[in-house]
Scaffold this motif. Structure first.
Motif, PDB file in Angstrom:
ATOM      1  N   VAL A  23     -14.325 -23.079 -39.798  1.00 31.78           N
ATOM      2  CA  VAL A  23     -13.921 -23.651 -41.059  1.00 31.78           C
ATOM      3  C   VAL A  23     -12.797 -24.694 -40.820  1.00 31.78           C
ATOM      4  O   VAL A  23     -11.791 -24.341 -40.213  1.00 31.78           O
ATOM      5  N   PRO A  24     -12.988 -25.754 -41.064  1.00 27.68           N
ATOM      6  CA  PRO A  24     -11.951 -26.834 -40.698  1.00 27.68           C
ATOM      7  C   PRO A  24     -10.618 -26.644 -41.546  1.00 27.68           C
ATOM      8  O   PRO A  24     -10.614 -25.793 -42.698  1.00 27.68           O
ATOM      9  N   GLU A  25      -9.466 -26.853 -40.996  1.00 27.24           N
ATOM     10  CA  GLU A  25      -8.289 -26.610 -41.473  1.00 27.24           C
ATOM     11  C   GLU A  25      -8.309 -27.393 -42.993  1.00 27.24           C
ATOM     12  O   GLU A  25      -8.523 -28.422 -43.093  1.00 27.24           O
ATOM     13  N   GLY A  26      -7.822 -26.615 -43.948  1.00 25.27           N
ATOM     14  CA  GLY A  26      -7.654 -26.887 -45.321  1.00 25.27           C
ATOM     15  C   GLY A  26      -9.039 -26.935 -46.148  1.00 25.27           C
ATOM     16  O   GLY A  26      -9.177 -27.353 -47.222  1.00 25.27           O
ATOM     17  N   ALA A  27     -10.223 -26.707 -45.369  1.00 27.40           N
ATOM     18  CA  ALA A  27     -11.403 -26.854 -46.252  1.00 27.40           C
ATOM     19  C   ALA A  27     -11.630 -25.411 -46.624  1.00 27.40           C
ATOM     20  O   ALA A  27     -11.156 -24.534 -46.442  1.00 27.40           O
ATOM     21  N   ASP A  28     -12.787 -25.374 -47.338  1.00 29.99           N
ATOM     22  CA  ASP A  28     -12.928 -24.110 -48.325  1.00 29.99           C
ATOM     23  C   ASP A  28     -14.589 -24.036 -47.995  1.00 29.99           C
ATOM     24  O   ASP A  28     -15.169 -23.133 -48.588  1.00 29.99           O
ATOM     25  N   ALA A  29     -15.059 -24.271 -46.927  1.00 25.39           N
ATOM     26  CA  ALA A  29     -16.372 -24.110 -46.373  1.00 25.39           C
ATOM     27  C   ALA A  29     -16.399 -24.313 -44.891  1.00 25.39           C
ATOM     28  O   ALA A  29     -15.839 -24.902 -44.354  1.00 25.39           O
ATOM     29  N   SER A  30     -17.584 -23.410 -44.305  1.00 31.70           N
ATOM     30  CA  SER A  30     -17.789 -23.526 -43.026  1.00 31.70           C
ATOM     31  C   SER A  30     -18.774 -24.713 -42.513  1.00 31.70           C
ATOM     32  O   SER A  30     -19.446 -24.944 -43.294  1.00 31.70           O
ATOM     33  N   THR A  31     -18.449 -25.041 -41.491  1.00 31.62           N
ATOM     34  CA  THR A  31     -19.613 -26.097 -41.027  1.00 31.62           C
ATOM     35  C   THR A  31     -20.777 -25.554 -40.241  1.00 31.62           C
ATOM     36  O   THR A  31     -21.447 -26.353 -40.015  1.00 31.62           O
ATOM     37  N   THR A  32     -20.703 -24.233 -40.316  1.00 31.48           N
ATOM     38  CA  THR A  32     -21.910 -23.844 -39.473  1.00 31.48           C
ATOM     39  C   THR A  32     -22.461 -22.524 -40.468  1.00 31.48           C
ATOM     40  O   THR A  32     -21.592 -22.055 -41.217  1.00 31.48           O
ATOM     41  N   SER A  33     -23.681 -22.134 -40.073  1.00 33.61           N
ATOM     42  CA  SER A  33     -24.227 -21.085 -41.052  1.00 33.61           C
ATOM     43  C   SER A  33     -24.977 -20.080 -39.739  1.00 33.61           C
ATOM     44  O   SER A  33     -25.640 -20.400 -38.993  1.00 33.61           O
ATOM     45  N   ALA A  34     -24.912 -18.902 -40.391  1.00 32.71           N
ATOM     46  CA  ALA A  34     -25.995 -17.667 -39.744  1.00 32.71           C
ATOM     47  C   ALA A  34     -27.069 -17.667 -40.287  1.00 32.71           C
ATOM     48  O   ALA A  34     -26.999 -17.580 -41.830  1.00 32.71           O
ATOM     49  N   LEU A  35     -28.402 -17.818 -39.771  1.00 33.19           N
ATOM     50  CA  LEU A  35     -29.693 -17.637 -40.439  1.00 33.19           C
ATOM     51  C   LEU A  35     -29.791 -15.952 -40.525  1.00 33.19           C
ATOM     52  O   LEU A  35     -30.225 -15.393 -39.544  1.00 33.19           O
ATOM     53  N   LEU A  36     -29.594 -15.690 -41.692  1.00 29.35           N
ATOM     54  CA  LEU A  36     -29.709 -14.121 -41.931  1.00 29.35           C
ATOM     55  C   LEU A  36     -31.119 -13.532 -41.888  1.00 29.35           C
ATOM     56  O   LEU A  36     -31.120 -12.264 -41.673  1.00 29.35           O
ATOM     57  N   GLU A  37     -32.161 -14.242 -41.453  1.00 29.15           N
ATOM     58  CA  GLU A  37     -33.356 -13.689 -41.573  1.00 29.15           C
ATOM     59  C   GLU A  37     -33.639 -13.632 -39.858  1.00 29.15           C
ATOM     60  O   GLU A  37     -34.877 -13.289 -39.591  1.00 29.15           O
ATOM     61  N   THR A  38     -32.633 -14.002 -38.983  1.00 33.77           N
ATOM     62  CA  THR A  38     -33.192 -13.858 -37.644  1.00 33.77           C
ATOM     63  C   THR A  38     -32.452 -12.825 -36.923  1.00 33.77           C
ATOM     64  O   THR A  38     -32.383 -12.660 -35.634  1.00 33.77           O
ATOM     65  N   CYS A  39     -31.737 -12.121 -37.619  1.00 34.54           N
ATOM     66  CA  CYS A  39     -30.467 -11.195 -37.047  1.00 34.54           C
ATOM     67  C   CYS A  39     -31.094  -9.774 -36.623  1.00 34.54           C
ATOM     68  O   CYS A  39     -31.916  -9.423 -37.008  1.00 34.54           O
ATOM     69  N   PHE A  40     -30.403  -9.568 -35.497  1.00 35.05           N
ATOM     70  CA  PHE A  40     -30.816  -8.235 -35.024  1.00 35.05           C
ATOM     71  C   PHE A  40     -29.127  -7.509 -34.936  1.00 35.05           C
ATOM     72  O   PHE A  40     -28.213  -7.690 -34.310  1.00 35.05           O
ATOM     73  N   GLU A  41     -29.112  -6.092 -35.455  1.00 33.97           N
ATOM     74  CA  GLU A  41     -28.072  -5.353 -35.700  1.00 33.97           C
ATOM     75  C   GLU A  41     -27.635  -4.632 -34.209  1.00 33.97           C
ATOM     76  O   GLU A  41     -28.640  -4.120 -33.707  1.00 33.97           O
ATOM     77  N   GLN A  42     -26.521  -4.935 -33.867  1.00 38.15           N
ATOM     78  CA  GLN A  42     -25.988  -3.942 -32.814  1.00 38.15           C
ATOM     79  C   GLN A  42     -24.909  -2.904 -33.471  1.00 38.15           C
ATOM     80  O   GLN A  42     -23.870  -3.436 -34.220  1.00 38.15           O
ATOM     81  N   VAL A  43     -24.953  -1.773 -33.003  1.00 36.55           N
ATOM     82  CA  VAL A  43     -23.975  -0.928 -33.233  1.00 36.55           C
ATOM     83  C   VAL A  43     -23.240  -0.273 -32.072  1.00 36.55           C
ATOM     84  O   VAL A  43     -24.010  -0.085 -31.303  1.00 36.55           O
ATOM     85  N   GLU A  44     -21.885  -0.151 -31.884  1.00 36.12           N
ATOM     86  CA  GLU A  44     -21.098   0.609 -30.839  1.00 36.12           C
ATOM     87  C   GLU A  44     -20.777   1.684 -31.071  1.00 36.12           C
ATOM     88  O   GLU A  44     -20.324   1.872 -32.156  1.00 36.12           O
ATOM     89  N   TYR A  45     -21.053   2.484 -30.108  1.00 40.98           N
ATOM     90  CA  TYR A  45     -20.763   4.011 -30.460  1.00 40.98           C
ATOM     91  C   TYR A  45     -19.676   4.628 -29.231  1.00 40.98           C
ATOM     92  O   TYR A  45     -19.427   4.111 -28.315  1.00 40.98           O
ATOM     93  N   ALA A  46     -19.264   5.713 -29.840  1.00 39.28           N
ATOM     94  CA  ALA A  46     -18.262   6.421 -28.978  1.00 39.28           C
ATOM     95  C   ALA A  46     -18.607   7.932 -28.885  1.00 39.28           C
ATOM     96  O   ALA A  46     -19.385   8.453 -29.834  1.00 39.28           O
TER      97      ALA A  46
END
Length: 351
Positions: free
Chosen positions: A246-269
């Motif tokens: 997100v550029p300084e002073g801007a209200d939007a990011s210049t990149t996007s994550a494609l939410l139809e391509t995601c794989f969830e990672q969970v870390e455990y203890a």
């Protein structure tokens, strides 16, 4: 450098530096076992010193951190030392490696009440509650929206789109054999295409996909929005990455994550079976799932909390959007097929 760019640089440092976490610097590996809790974890584990001091004061246990490489190396070391554990509690085994650790008898049961929301991230099949979810995030394809806007080209949205000739020579991603997010992306393609996943990868490589050894090379060297001189506007990264572009002073990011391509990672203890200090191990797990640590995770380790009663930083809440559904592969299936999948992936991508 803007504060957001500084945050991105800090992210690189956090995920690539070995042995430099605040916790690792603050303790000595001495004293009787009953007075200390030994935490075995991956190299990028980091929490605020203030929180560690608070745990030590309130619990009476000194914390000793032993780092063991990335999630894969950590799991391997835990498996190899299962009969003579090198600590009391382990953090950082994720859902792509968890079944291997459980099958080897690495962890002991710790049946306790999980905080609200954490149960949604429990490992399937872990009926004895040997692993406690601590954080989560998604590996997703990211795109440089500015690059696509300037060329009046619609960005891809799905895995299938990445093999479309319209996006030839535009994708860069870390390899599955050398990178945790790379492995997660391979698993996403297995989830989507089943036994036909090698054909998809052959199409992807024929379409000019570039492989790198690690995430930082792909994002900060080859990605057009990574701050370097990259020429590829499609990269494998995380659902949290747009919060850092997100550029300084801007209200939007210049990149996007494609939410139809995601794989969830969970870390455990988990409490290591045969631990010298079981009480300390259980106390440390409670600490990791406590509200204060959970609230610190986005800015200290760049992951999402598993609790649903903590507030995200403003930029994360605005720009780090998580998918409603993500790809997943059953942990037992991963354990049974990981080596074969990696061999086949290496064959396909090296042709």
């Amino acid at each position: 450098m803007s504060t957001r760019r500084a945050g991105a640089a800090a992210f690189v440092l956090a995920v690539t530096t070995t042995g430099c976490s605040a916790i690792g610097e603050s303790v000595q590996d001495d004293g009787p076992a009953s007075d200390r809790v030994v935490v075995v974890t991956h190299d990028s584990f980091s929490l605020p010193k203030k929180l560690l001091r608070q745990f030590e004061t309130e619990s009476g246990f000194e914390v000793v951190v032993r780092k063991a490489g990335d999630a894969g190396a950590l799991t391997n070391k835990l498996v190899l030392t299962a009969d003579d554990p090198i600590g009391d509690v382990a953090f950082g085994v994720d859902n792509t490696f968890a079944s291997r650790a459980l099958d080897a008898g690495v962890f002991a049961a710790y049946e306790h009440d999980l905080p609200a929301g954490a149960g949604d991230h429990s490992l399937p099949g872990d009926d004895d509650q040997r692993l406690t979810p601590v954080d989560n995030g998604n590996v997703c394809i990211n795109v440089d929206d500015t690059w696509f806007d300037e060329r009046e080209l619609a960005p891809p949205t799905t895995l299938a789109d990445l093999a479309d000739p319209a996006y030839r020579d535009l994708l860069v991603l870390p390899g599955a054999a050398t990178s945790s997010p790379g492995m997660a992306f391979l698993l996403a393609t297995v989830a989507e295409y089943g036994d036909d996943w090698p054909r998809y990868w052959a199409d992807l490589m024929e379409n000019g996909a570039k492989l790198t050894a690690g995430w930082s090379d792909a994002y900060f060297v080859d990605f057009t929005a990574g701050g370097g001189e990259g020429d590829r506007p499609i990269v494998l990264s995380y659902d949290s990455s747009p919060a850092f572009t997100v550029p300084e002073g801007a209200d939007a990011s210049t990149t996007s994550a494609l939410l139809e391509t995601c794989f969830e990672q969970v870390e455990y203890a988990g409490v290591l079976d045969g631990a010298e200090n079981v009480d300390g191990a259980e106390a440390f797990i409670d600490f990791l799932t406590g509200a204060e640590v959970q609230a610190s995770l986005p800015e200290s380790m760049y992951v999402f909390p598993v609790r649903d009663d903590v507030d995200l930083p403003a930029e994360w809440a605005a720009y780090a959007v998580q998918p409603d559904e993500a790809y997943a592969v059953d942990p037992s299936e991963i354990a049974a097929n990981r080596d074969d999948w990696l061999r086949e992936w290496s064959d396909v991508t090296s042709r």
